[in-house]
Design an enzyme around this catalytic site. Structure first.
Site: not given
Length: 499
Positions: A105, A180, A204
């Site tokens: 990520k 996210s 997220s």
């Protein structure tokens, strides 16, 4: 227990035809991560062959969805794969992730690999060290191939930013991927990576997993150490966690990431291997179904019925579900969440807000957090921690009667990707960019493990998930429940459900 009216429509169904026109993935890319590692170790397949298969898949599919960013050069990745094959041929021990291509990520520091955090401020930033979990991923034998897309500074559950643009939903490219960890969820759902990492403050890991029909696990606070960080004591609400297509693959990555590290003083060691612990059968679970928290959480029509039908299907596996709304003020808890988020994330963003060279490069949501941080007082922060503690005690009492607390993973189905965030739900206005994800705050504020399990699809083919929330440090019990869920509803993760 839940009571179901006669003739209740079957709203939980296997995955509909994807609206993404993508070629089918090859055999290697559709295998569970555990099986890929097994085949590498037994020399049934080489690391080069695995890397080539996934790179070919990325080349074919990623341009359609924009999930993977900062992808390393193919030649560099294949050289690393060749070195791994040579190492294995020399008789060296293969780590638990040996030969797996993984993209990290884009909020996490990766040594020598561009890390933008989705912000133009860091568009060209290349870290000189790995974050702890990234270092553990490398040490376990994985090959870091690139990054996965994220909203700017991870703010919001719609993955778009001015550096790389938007990531599109794996099932319908007209819809949001969530966030996210949206890039990670889409890459995983479309077989571009066998495993993925994510992070979770306000949903997220869970929201994008629900929106792309995969698994996302928020571990207990402290189980996966964060760092290096500037605040190792106060900033405990955001955690790193695994995403996968099967529960056992989740446990595989969690085993690698979990455990005490001296630079994360509030981290701790688990009692044993999560993967090995899944070999011990669970005894069913008593689930408290909180639904819309007694009307406190507006829900898009169809979400509650979809989740309730999924819970109903679990009864033969020994799951007993009882409707129960915890005796707690949901609004007070949400306001405490906002304060504590601004006291940590907001203060970090305030450094950029106060810098004239950076302020104009922040999106409105970042400005909102930074300015909120500037208005905080010690009294408000203390009051928020008191509220959080009271909620923790409420959960401890609840877990004396139940094994799990269940809630929908999101309050709306995936929405058009051009919409930054939902302004209303069921006619009720949302007063901040993350208010529509209030349902995610309950696990965060309790420091609890929370697993998104796919719940099914609505009549329009939009996916939804259920959060299974366990007692603090009860991560293995949550994963065992997920394993039973997976066995009862195999379409949630099986290869036959993916394009």
């Amino acid at each position: 227990m839940l009571r179901w009216p006669a003739g209740r429509p079957d709203v939980t169904r296997s995955r509909p035809q994807s609206r993404l026109v993508a070629p089918p993935a090859g055999e290697v890319c559709r295998l569970p991560a555990l099986e890929i590692v097994r085949r590498i170790r037994t020399r049934e397949i080489s690391v080069v062959e695995v890397a080539t298969a996934f790179l070919d898949r990325i080349e074919a599919v990623n341009p359609m969805v924009n999930a993977i960013v900062s992808l390393r050069e193919r030649a560099d990745i294949l050289r690393e794969a060749e070195a791994a094959d040579a190492l294995l041929g020399s008789g060296a021990e293969a780590g638990p992730l040996f030969g797996l291509p993984i993209a990290i990520k884009d909020l996490a520091h990766t040594k020598g690999l561009r890390t933008t955090m989705g912000s133009p401020i860091f568009a060209d930033f290349v870290p000189d060290e790995d974050e702890l979990f990234v270092a553990r991923t490398r040490q376990a034998g994985a090959i870091i191939i690139g990054k996965t897309n994220t909203p700017e500074f991870g703010l919001g559950s719609n993955t778009y930013n001015p550096v790389f643009g938007a990531t599109l939903n794996a099932l319908d490219p007209a819809l949001t991927a969530g966030g996210s960890s949206g890039g990670a969820a889409v890459a995983l759902a479309l077989d571009m990576v066998p495993l993925a990492d994510g992070s979770d403050f306000g949903g997220s890991l869970r929201n994008p997993a629900a929106y792309n029909n995969v698994l996302g696990f928020r571990p207990s606070q402290g189980l996966v150490p964060s760092g290096p960080v500037t605040d190792a004591f106060h900033a405990q609400m955001g955690v790193e966690g695994p995403m996968a297509r099967t529960i056992r693959d989740l446990a595989l990555l969690l085993d690698v990431h979990a455990g005490y590290h001296p630079s994360a003083p509030l981290s701790y060691d688990p009692r044993g291997s999560f993967l090995a612990g899944l070999d011990e059968a669970g005894n069913g679970s008593r689930i408290a179904w909180a639904g819309d928290f007694g009307g406190a959480l507006p829900m898009e029509d169809g979400i509650l019925s979809l989740c309730e039908e999924a819970l109903h299907r679990l009864a033969p596996a020994g799951f007993e579900t009882t409707p129960l709304v915890p005796d707690f003020d949901a609004e007070a808890l949400w306001q405490a969440f906002i304060v504590l988020r601004q006291a940590t994330s907001g203060c970090s963003l305030k450094e950029h807000h106060d810098n004239p060279a950076h302020k104009g490069k922040l999106k409105p949501e970042a400005v909102w957090e930074a300015e909120g941080a500037g208005r905080l007082t010690a009294e408000r922060i203390h009051a928020a921690t008191v509220t959080r503690t009271a909620w923790h005690r409420t959960l401890l009492a609840l877990f004396e009667r139940f094994d799990l607390l269940a809630l929908p993973t999101a309050q709306v189905f995936p929405f058009p990707v051009q919409t930054p965030w939902p302004r209303t739900i069921a006619g009720r206005a949302r007063d901040s960019y993350h208010r529509w994800m209030q349902v995610s705050s309950f696990a965060t504020m309790g420091g609890c493990p929370a697993l998104n399990m796919p719940a099914g699809f609505d009549a329009h083919g939009r996916p939804m998930g259920i959060q299974l929330i366990g007692r603090p440090r009860g991560d293995l019990a949550v994963l065992r429940a997920g394993l039973a869920w997976e066995a009862m509803l195999p379409w949630t993760t099986g290869a036959e459900t993916r394009p």
